[in-house]
Design a protein around this motif. Structure first.
Motif, PDB file in Angstrom:
ATOM      1  N   SER A   1      -0.465  -1.442   2.735  1.00  0.00           N
ATOM      2  CA  SER A   1      -0.876  -2.383   3.899  1.00  0.00           C
ATOM      3  C   SER A   1       0.466  -3.147   4.390  1.00  0.00           C
ATOM      4  O   SER A   1       0.509  -3.524   5.479  1.00  0.00           O
ATOM      5  CB  SER A   1      -2.035  -3.336   3.625  1.00  0.00           C
ATOM      6  OG  SER A   1      -1.750  -4.365   2.573  1.00  0.00           O
ATOM      7  N   ARG A   2       1.161  -3.116   3.484  1.00  0.00           N
ATOM      8  CA  ARG A   2       2.536  -4.155   3.721  1.00  0.00           C
ATOM      9  C   ARG A   2       3.641  -3.327   4.285  1.00  0.00           C
ATOM     10  O   ARG A   2       4.608  -3.820   4.569  1.00  0.00           O
ATOM     11  CB  ARG A   2       3.004  -4.788   2.440  1.00  0.00           C
ATOM     12  CG  ARG A   2       2.011  -5.662   1.850  1.00  0.00           C
ATOM     13  CD  ARG A   2       2.409  -6.454   0.624  1.00  0.00           C
ATOM     14  NE  ARG A   2       3.511  -7.320   1.088  1.00  0.00           N
ATOM     15  CZ  ARG A   2       4.235  -8.044  -0.183  1.00  0.00           C
ATOM     16  NH1 ARG A   2       3.933  -7.852  -1.310  1.00  0.00           N
ATOM     17  NH2 ARG A   2       5.237  -8.720   0.462  1.00  0.00           N
ATOM     18  N   LEU A   3       3.491  -1.965   4.442  1.00  0.00           N
ATOM     19  CA  LEU A   3       4.533  -1.088   5.073  1.00  0.00           C
ATOM     20  C   LEU A   3       4.213  -0.715   6.332  1.00  0.00           C
ATOM     21  O   LEU A   3       2.758  -1.005   7.003  1.00  0.00           O
ATOM     22  CB  LEU A   3       4.627   0.340   4.205  1.00  0.00           C
ATOM     23  CG  LEU A   3       4.878   0.454   2.710  1.00  0.00           C
ATOM     24  CD1 LEU A   3       4.871   1.738   2.260  1.00  0.00           C
ATOM     25  CD2 LEU A   3       6.109  -0.001   2.602  1.00  0.00           C
ATOM     26  N   GLU A   4       5.211  -0.656   7.129  1.00  0.00           N
ATOM     27  CA  GLU A   4       4.682  -0.264   8.610  1.00  0.00           C
ATOM     28  C   GLU A   4       4.305   1.371   8.745  1.00  0.00           C
ATOM     29  O   GLU A   4       3.639   1.624   9.747  1.00  0.00           O
ATOM     30  CB  GLU A   4       6.058  -0.430   9.282  1.00  0.00           C
ATOM     31  CG  GLU A   4       6.476  -1.742   9.524  1.00  0.00           C
ATOM     32  CD  GLU A   4       7.715  -1.869  10.678  1.00  0.00           C
ATOM     33  OE1 GLU A   4       8.110  -0.923  10.986  1.00  0.00           O
ATOM     34  OE2 GLU A   4       7.873  -3.111  10.905  1.00  0.00           O
TER      35      GLU A   4
ATOM     36  N   VAL B   1      -5.119  10.662  -1.648  1.00  0.00           N
ATOM     37  CA  VAL B   1      -3.973  10.138  -0.642  1.00  0.00           C
ATOM     38  C   VAL B   1      -4.551   9.465   0.212  1.00  0.00           C
ATOM     39  O   VAL B   1      -5.322   9.660   0.897  1.00  0.00           O
ATOM     40  CB  VAL B   1      -3.381  11.735  -0.324  1.00  0.00           C
ATOM     41  CG1 VAL B   1      -2.091  11.287   0.610  1.00  0.00           C
ATOM     42  CG2 VAL B   1      -2.915  12.702  -1.351  1.00  0.00           C
ATOM     43  N   ALA B   2      -3.583   8.389   0.519  1.00  0.00           N
ATOM     44  CA  ALA B   2      -3.832   7.310   1.839  1.00  0.00           C
ATOM     45  C   ALA B   2      -2.496   7.737   2.727  1.00  0.00           C
ATOM     46  O   ALA B   2      -1.362   7.049   2.090  1.00  0.00           O
ATOM     47  CB  ALA B   2      -4.129   5.953   1.622  1.00  0.00           C
ATOM     48  N   SER B   3      -2.490   8.105   3.747  1.00  0.00           N
ATOM     49  CA  SER B   3      -1.440   8.105   4.684  1.00  0.00           C
ATOM     50  C   SER B   3      -1.682   7.461   5.898  1.00  0.00           C
ATOM     51  O   SER B   3      -2.608   7.333   6.565  1.00  0.00           O
ATOM     52  CB  SER B   3      -1.305   9.527   5.271  1.00  0.00           C
ATOM     53  OG  SER B   3      -1.199  10.616   4.078  1.00  0.00           O
ATOM     54  N   LEU B   4      -0.557   6.413   6.133  1.00  0.00           N
ATOM     55  CA  LEU B   4      -0.381   5.270   7.091  1.00  0.00           C
ATOM     56  C   LEU B   4       0.513   5.951   8.239  1.00  0.00           C
ATOM     57  O   LEU B   4       1.715   5.958   8.112  1.00  0.00           O
ATOM     58  CB  LEU B   4      -0.081   4.111   6.625  1.00  0.00           C
ATOM     59  CG  LEU B   4      -0.215   2.852   7.626  1.00  0.00           C
ATOM     60  CD1 LEU B   4      -1.486   2.661   8.216  1.00  0.00           C
ATOM     61  CD2 LEU B   4       0.537   1.405   6.795  1.00  0.00           C
ATOM     62  N   SER B   5       0.037   6.199   9.336  1.00  0.00           N
ATOM     63  CA  SER B   5       0.950   6.328  10.867  1.00  0.00           C
ATOM     64  C   SER B   5       0.667   5.183  11.701  1.00  0.00           C
ATOM     65  O   SER B   5      -0.190   4.035  11.413  1.00  0.00           O
ATOM     66  CB  SER B   5       0.300   7.518  11.375  1.00  0.00           C
ATOM     67  OG  SER B   5      -0.965   7.435  11.867  1.00  0.00           O
TER      68      SER B   5
END
Length: 320
Positions: free
Chosen positions: A264-267, A202-206
């Protein structure tokens, strides 16, 4: 013929009169040759015979060299194998007293396992304290395995199998890479991380953090993911909580790299791989980017993985 007379005097004896513990040898002396056969107690005895026969006109031909102790010629081998609810001991020990010490070590490290002892007493071991130190170290490492084996060749260690857990694997690798007992060297380390099923990543981007959790197949891939994350994301914090494990599906590396590029292209958002099931969700800056991410992911993702997408764009999220 002086050499033959010397040989007869030096080696003639009746093996039937030998005392307990005395080895035996037969000698046949002909006009042009001497043939020695038998079993000699040590390399010292062999050297003594070779020195004596140099006085003879013809060389000695026989079994003295072949009768050198097997442990000296082939190495002093010992092994312990863990499988299910038992542990099997094989190979050589220097004495019955040392056998007892080894069995005590086994019980201390594996109190709940049945022990099958097929060790044999034989001469030719390295220094006993040094050899016991190597055995003790090997058993400690074996205790970190779910199943596998440790094998000593003199004081060279081979270890293979599957670690009992992520912490066991980390502790074992730390021990093998650290200070070893005197004289011991690691010949081979073929220990695999613990197997997990399903294999989850899982990779989570905040707004300020990228967090990586779940499993990764090896340290090389962990480093590759960390380097790629720093290259793709402009976040100040990388939170790596990945644990080494075996059981990753085929082409797992390619799937995870494709997902990180899409993320990486999502905010903000999250990608995950559970076995062969892939999900991506998050907020894109606009509708065109959302569509492009979806197209890119389907192109880059290996065909055996099944994607599920839930990507919205900023305008749509504001309308809601």
């Amino acid at each position: 013929m002086a050499g033959l007379a010397h040989a007869r005097e030096k080696f003639s004896f009746d093996p039937r009169k030998s005392q307990r513990g005395t080895v035996w040898a037969w000698m046949r002396i002909g006009f042009r040759s001497i043939v020695l056969t038998g079993v000699l107690c040590s390399a010292i005895a062999i050297d003594a015979i070779r020195e004596a026969v140099t006085v003879m006109a013809e060389p000695a031909i026989g079994g003295a060299q072949a009768a050198e102790p097997k442990a000296k010629r082939q190495g002093y081998v010992w092994s312990a194998t863990r499988s299910g609810s038992d542990i099997r001991l094989r190979g050589l020990v220097p004495s019955e007293d040392v056998r007892g010490t080894v069995l005590g070590m086994v019980k201390a490290n594996f109190p709940d396992l049945e022990v099958e002892d097929r060790m044999r007493v034989a001469a030719g071991a390295p220094a006993v304290d040094q050899w016991l130190g190597a055995v003790s170290f090997g058993l400690q490492q074996l205790s970190h395995l779910k199943h596998g084996s440790v094998r000593l060749l003199n004081v060279g260690l081979r270890i293979e199998g599957e670690a009992g857990g992520a912490e066991d694997f980390a502790e074992l690798q730390k021990s093998l890479g650290g200070a070893l007992p005197t004289g011991l060297n690691v010949i081979a380390n073929d220990v695999r991380p613990p197997r997990v099923e399903p294999f989850v990543f899982v990779a989570s981007l905040s707004p300020d953090t990228l967090a990586l959790t779940g499993s990764v197949p090896n340290e090389r891939m962990r480093k590759r993911l960390r380097d790629l994350s720093r290259q793709l994301f402009e976040r100040p914090t990388l939170d790596d909580r990945l644990e080494l494990a075996s059981g990753a599906p085929k082409n797992w590396n390619d799937a995870v790299i494709a997902l990180l590029k899409a993320l990486s292209r999502l905010e903000s958002g999250k990608v995950s791989v559970t076995g062969l099931a892939v999900t991506i969700e998050g907020i894109a800056p606009d509708k065109g980017t959302a569509a492009s991410i979806s197209s890119q992911l389907r192109h880059d993702l290996p065909s055996m993985f099944s994607p599920s997408e839930k990507i919205i764009w900023k305008e749509a999220s504001l309308i809601r």
